[in-house]
Design a protein around this motif. Structure first.
Motif, short mmCIF file in Angstrom:
data_model
loop_
_atom_site.label_atom_id
_atom_site.label_comp_id
_atom_site.label_asym_id
_atom_site.label_seq_id
_atom_site.Cartn_x
_atom_site.Cartn_y
_atom_site.Cartn_z
N THR A 180 0.85 -1.20 0.00
CA THR A 180 0.00 0.00 0.00
C THR A 180 0.88 1.24 0.00
O THR A 180 1.86 1.33 0.75
CB THR A 180 -0.92 0.01 1.24
N LEU A 181 0.52 2.21 -0.85
CA LEU A 181 1.18 3.52 -0.88
C LEU A 181 0.10 4.56 -1.08
O LEU A 181 -0.45 4.70 -2.18
CB LEU A 181 2.20 3.59 -2.01
N GLY A 182 -0.24 5.29 0.00
CA GLY A 182 -1.35 6.24 -0.10
C GLY A 182 -2.64 5.51 -0.47
O GLY A 182 -3.09 4.60 0.23
N GLU A 183 -3.23 5.89 -1.62
CA GLU A 183 -4.44 5.22 -2.09
C GLU A 183 -4.16 4.06 -3.03
O GLU A 183 -5.09 3.38 -3.48
CB GLU A 183 -5.35 6.25 -2.79
N SER A 184 -2.91 3.84 -3.35
CA SER A 184 -2.54 2.75 -4.27
C SER A 184 -2.39 1.45 -3.51
O SER A 184 -1.77 1.40 -2.44
CB SER A 184 -1.23 3.08 -4.98
N ARG A 185 -2.96 0.40 -4.10
CA ARG A 185 -2.90 -0.93 -3.46
C ARG A 185 -2.59 -1.98 -4.52
O ARG A 185 -3.36 -2.13 -5.48
CB ARG A 185 -4.22 -1.26 -2.76
N VAL A 186 -1.49 -2.68 -4.33
CA VAL A 186 -1.06 -3.71 -5.28
C VAL A 186 -0.87 -5.02 -4.54
O VAL A 186 -0.19 -5.07 -3.50
CB VAL A 186 0.25 -3.31 -6.00
N LEU A 187 -1.47 -6.05 -5.06
CA LEU A 187 -1.40 -7.38 -4.44
C LEU A 187 -0.35 -8.22 -5.18
O LEU A 187 -0.33 -8.27 -6.41
CB LEU A 187 -2.77 -8.06 -4.54
N VAL A 188 0.53 -8.84 -4.43
CA VAL A 188 1.49 -9.79 -4.99
C VAL A 188 0.99 -11.19 -4.67
O VAL A 188 0.97 -11.60 -3.50
CB VAL A 188 2.90 -9.58 -4.41
N ASP A 189 0.50 -11.89 -5.68
CA ASP A 189 -0.06 -13.23 -5.57
C ASP A 189 -1.41 -13.21 -4.84
O ASP A 189 -1.70 -12.29 -4.05
CB ASP A 189 0.88 -14.21 -4.88
N CYS A 190 -2.18 -14.24 -5.10
CA CYS A 190 -3.46 -14.42 -4.40
C CYS A 190 -3.73 -15.92 -4.42
O CYS A 190 -4.51 -16.43 -5.22
CB CYS A 190 -4.57 -13.64 -5.10
N GLY A 191 -3.02 -16.63 -3.52
CA GLY A 191 -3.00 -18.08 -3.59
C GLY A 191 -3.94 -18.76 -2.62
O GLY A 191 -4.41 -18.19 -1.64
N MET A 192 -4.16 -20.02 -2.90
CA MET A 192 -5.06 -20.85 -2.10
C MET A 192 -4.28 -21.52 -0.97
O MET A 192 -3.15 -21.96 -1.14
CB MET A 192 -5.70 -21.91 -3.01
N PHE A 193 -4.91 -21.58 0.20
CA PHE A 193 -4.33 -22.31 1.33
C PHE A 193 -4.52 -23.81 1.10
O PHE A 193 -5.60 -24.26 0.70
CB PHE A 193 -5.00 -21.90 2.65
N GLN A 194 -3.48 -24.57 1.38
CA GLN A 194 -3.53 -26.01 1.31
C GLN A 194 -3.01 -26.58 2.62
O GLN A 194 -2.49 -25.85 3.45
CB GLN A 194 -2.69 -26.50 0.11
N GLY A 195 -3.16 -27.88 2.81
CA GLY A 195 -2.69 -28.49 4.04
C GLY A 195 -3.84 -29.06 4.84
O GLY A 195 -4.70 -29.77 4.32
N SER A 196 -3.89 -28.75 6.14
CA SER A 196 -4.94 -29.29 7.00
C SER A 196 -6.28 -28.64 6.67
O SER A 196 -6.36 -27.60 6.01
CB SER A 196 -4.59 -29.01 8.47
N LEU A 205 -9.74 -21.39 5.46
CA LEU A 205 -9.48 -19.97 5.22
C LEU A 205 -9.88 -19.57 3.81
O LEU A 205 -10.23 -18.40 3.56
CB LEU A 205 -8.00 -19.66 5.44
N ASN A 206 -9.85 -20.51 2.88
CA ASN A 206 -10.21 -20.18 1.49
C ASN A 206 -11.66 -19.77 1.35
O ASN A 206 -12.02 -19.06 0.40
CB ASN A 206 -9.94 -21.40 0.59
N TYR A 207 -12.50 -20.20 2.27
CA TYR A 207 -13.93 -19.91 2.19
C TYR A 207 -14.30 -18.59 2.86
O TYR A 207 -15.41 -18.08 2.67
CB TYR A 207 -14.74 -21.04 2.83
N ARG A 208 -13.41 -18.04 3.66
CA ARG A 208 -13.73 -16.82 4.40
C ARG A 208 -13.47 -15.59 3.54
O ARG A 208 -12.77 -15.64 2.53
CB ARG A 208 -12.89 -16.75 5.67
N ALA A 209 -14.04 -14.46 3.97
CA ALA A 209 -13.84 -13.21 3.24
C ALA A 209 -12.38 -12.78 3.31
O ALA A 209 -11.67 -13.07 4.28
CB ALA A 209 -14.74 -12.12 3.83
N PHE A 210 -11.91 -12.08 2.26
CA PHE A 210 -10.57 -11.52 2.30
C PHE A 210 -10.46 -10.50 3.44
O PHE A 210 -11.45 -9.81 3.76
CB PHE A 210 -10.26 -10.82 0.98
N PRO A 211 -9.28 -10.36 4.06
CA PRO A 211 -9.10 -9.36 5.11
C PRO A 211 -8.84 -7.97 4.54
O PRO A 211 -8.27 -7.11 5.23
CB PRO A 211 -7.89 -9.89 5.89
#
Length: 528
Positions: free
Chosen positions: A24-40, A46-52
């Motif tokens: 985040t920089l001021g009003e600019s927001r850039v996401l690096v990756d948006c991956g799925m949780f795996q494992g237990s 967590l994949n089913y919940r809303a993004f934070p």
């Protein structure tokens, strides 16, 4: 005073999967990756919940590569309102064109099965995280970017990509955030090891303020193997697995790992080093991904060897369910490569149900096995497992071969980070379990100052300064998941283990009277 950027870690923090970092920089927001949780199951929930964060306020996404733990929630992001560009290499975009629809299909099928069970149990139905239409909309937002060419992502934030040596199209990210004298960041993505069959050596920028690096094998040192040693190791496993009427099952990631294995297996057969036998790719996704690899063969190291391998008469593909089921009727020794690589979904589970209980079978694990997955449970020596509700005794040989890992080991990661020097601000260690993170942190301490190495927690946010240490701004007031459950077995795993142990003890009891004693003790323990 100029605006200072910040970074928030919304995935792959304290665990290996779910890569997602927000700059985040001021009003600019850039996401690096948006991956799925795996494992237990706890992590996958967590994949089913809303993004934070609000997806509608994200200006752009920069994608390091196509693996689902880095790209798998992009359709969910689009479904939630994101409509900006998704920047990636052409190879990554081509792979996502088959991997994201496949991910949507798996979710739709799994939810359909779950809802049938829920209906029988009187429970509420659930919806898939996203569907094929969401995956199709995601594809329209992808924008190809060439390596080492600067590109603006949002106001005050620009980036360029470097080859990461991990996967077709995989990239590390060099980012500048800020006006005037910007803060410089380097995101490793996933870094490939030396001597990878299809990938050139990883690269990256130097003289950055901050490094965000993976640590999957941060505390693991592998024996450095060249091509000849890798082939020798694979030959040893095939020879050990060979049984008349037997099978070698290789749970494998459909993308890159499958193609590497096919290339090496066919080379060994052509050279007469292992017996000629059927090699079945039992994965429609792997079949489609292989077609993309062949289209990009000129961009790959040893691309011609890969092309020759896929022309072999010993290689077979299954597309339909009927073709997949027919594999169970093969009577000669054969090799099956099937997804998923951690044995937690896909056709490999059907193959395992057919072979785990048979001494003629061998299961060869060739990649990372996250905590709580069936692959990790098998690797740890379980004598009994449950697959799709069915209890299965493990009599097959379980083998592990780590020469096909797509990740750099501890020494290679340390060398990659060192090459980014001088690093004035700090290093964030992500994409790893706690022992691996701690091991890499100890190595990096040899050439960094105290306090420069940081293992961020999930949803923590840091303010980044030019030529200064990062400052923790906030942590999640209510964690989305207990930290102790990140990258570890959860109660679902423990429950399955308890049920299997109880069934074993009941079956081994001398008589019904003794079984009654065991059950009464169990009830008494539960009541206490």
């Amino acid at each position: 005073m100029p605006e200072q950027p910040s970074i928030s870690f919304h995935g792959a923090a304290g665990t290996v999967t779910g890569s997602c970092h927000l700059v985040t920089l001021g009003e600019s927001r850039v996401l690096v990756d948006c991956g799925m949780f795996q494992g237990s199951k706890s992590e996958k929930e967590l994949n089913y919940r809303a993004f934070p964060f609000d997806p509608r306020r994200i200006d752009a996404v920069i994608l390091t590569h196509a693996h689902i733990d880095h790209s798998g929630l992009l359709p969910k992001l689009v479904k939630a309102g994101f409509d900006g560009p998704i920047f990636a290499t052409r190879g990554t975009i081509d792979l996502c064109s088959v991997m994201l629809p496949d991910s949507a299909h798996i979710q739709e099928m799994e939810v359909e099965t779950l809802n049938r069970r829920n209906a029988h149990r009187g429970r509420k139905t659930v919806e898939p995280i996203y569907d094929a239409a969401d995956a199709a909309r995601t594809a329209t937002l992808m924008r190809p970017v060439e390596l080492k060419v600067w590109q603006e992502a949002a106001d005050g934030i620009r980036f360029r990509l470097w080859n990461a040596g991990h996967l077709l199209g995989s990239a590390s990210i060099e980012m500048e955030a800020g006006h005037g004298t910007p803060v410089r960041l380097a995101f490793s993505g996933d870094i490939g090891p030396h001597h990878k069959l299809l990938q050139y050596e990883p690269e990256g920028p130097s003289a950055v303020d901050y490094v965000i690096t993976e640590s999957t094998y941060g505390n693991t040192e592998r024996e450095e193997l060249d091509d000849a040693a890798r082939l020798k190791a694979l030959k040893r496993e095939v020879d050990g697995a060979y049984r008349p009427g037997g099978a070698l099952l290789i749970p494998s990631f459909a993308v890159e790992r499958t193609q590497e294995l096919v290339a090496d297996l066919m080379f060994l057969m052509q050279e007469g080093q292992i017996p000629h036998c059927p090699v079945i790719i039992d994965s429609p996704l792997a079949t489609r991904a292989s077609e993309i690899f062949l289209r990009h063969a000129r961009d790959l190291e040893n691309g011609e060897q890969l092309a020759r391998a896929f022309r072999s008469r010993n290689l077979r593909f299954t597309e339909t369910v009927e073709q997949s089921k027919s594999v169970d009727h093969i009577r000669e020794f054969h090799i099956v490569i099937a997804a998923s690589g951690m044995c937690d979904a896909g056709r490999i589970r059907h193959r395992l149900k057919n072979w785990l209980w048979r001494e003629e079978g061998t299961v060869l694990l060739v990649g990372y096995q996250a905590a709580g997955t069936l692959g990790r449970i098998l690797a740890e020596g379980a004598s009994t497992v449950r697959i799709q509700g069915e209890e299965i005794n493990v009599r097959a040989r379980i083998r592990t071969l780590d020469v096909y890992s797509g990740h750099a080991d501890a020494e290679e990661l340390t060398d990659w980070v060192r090459a980014r020097s001088p690093i004035s601000g700090g290093i964030f260690l992500v994409h790893g379990e706690e022992p691996q993170i701690a091991g890499l942190a100890a190595r990096l301490a040899d050439f960094l100052m105290e306090g420069q190495v940081i293992p961020p927690r999930l949803d923590s946010c840091y303010r980044l300064a030019k030529n200064g240490k990062p400052v923790l701004v906030s942590e999640a007031p209510a964690p989305r998941i207990e930290p102790m459950l990140m990258g570890s077995r959860d109660w679902h795993n423990e429950f399955q283990s308890l049920v299997l142990d109880l069934q074993h003890d009941l079956m081994e009891a001398a008589d019904d009277r003794q079984r009654g004693v065991i059950l009464r003790r169990m009830r008494r323990a539960l009541s206490e």
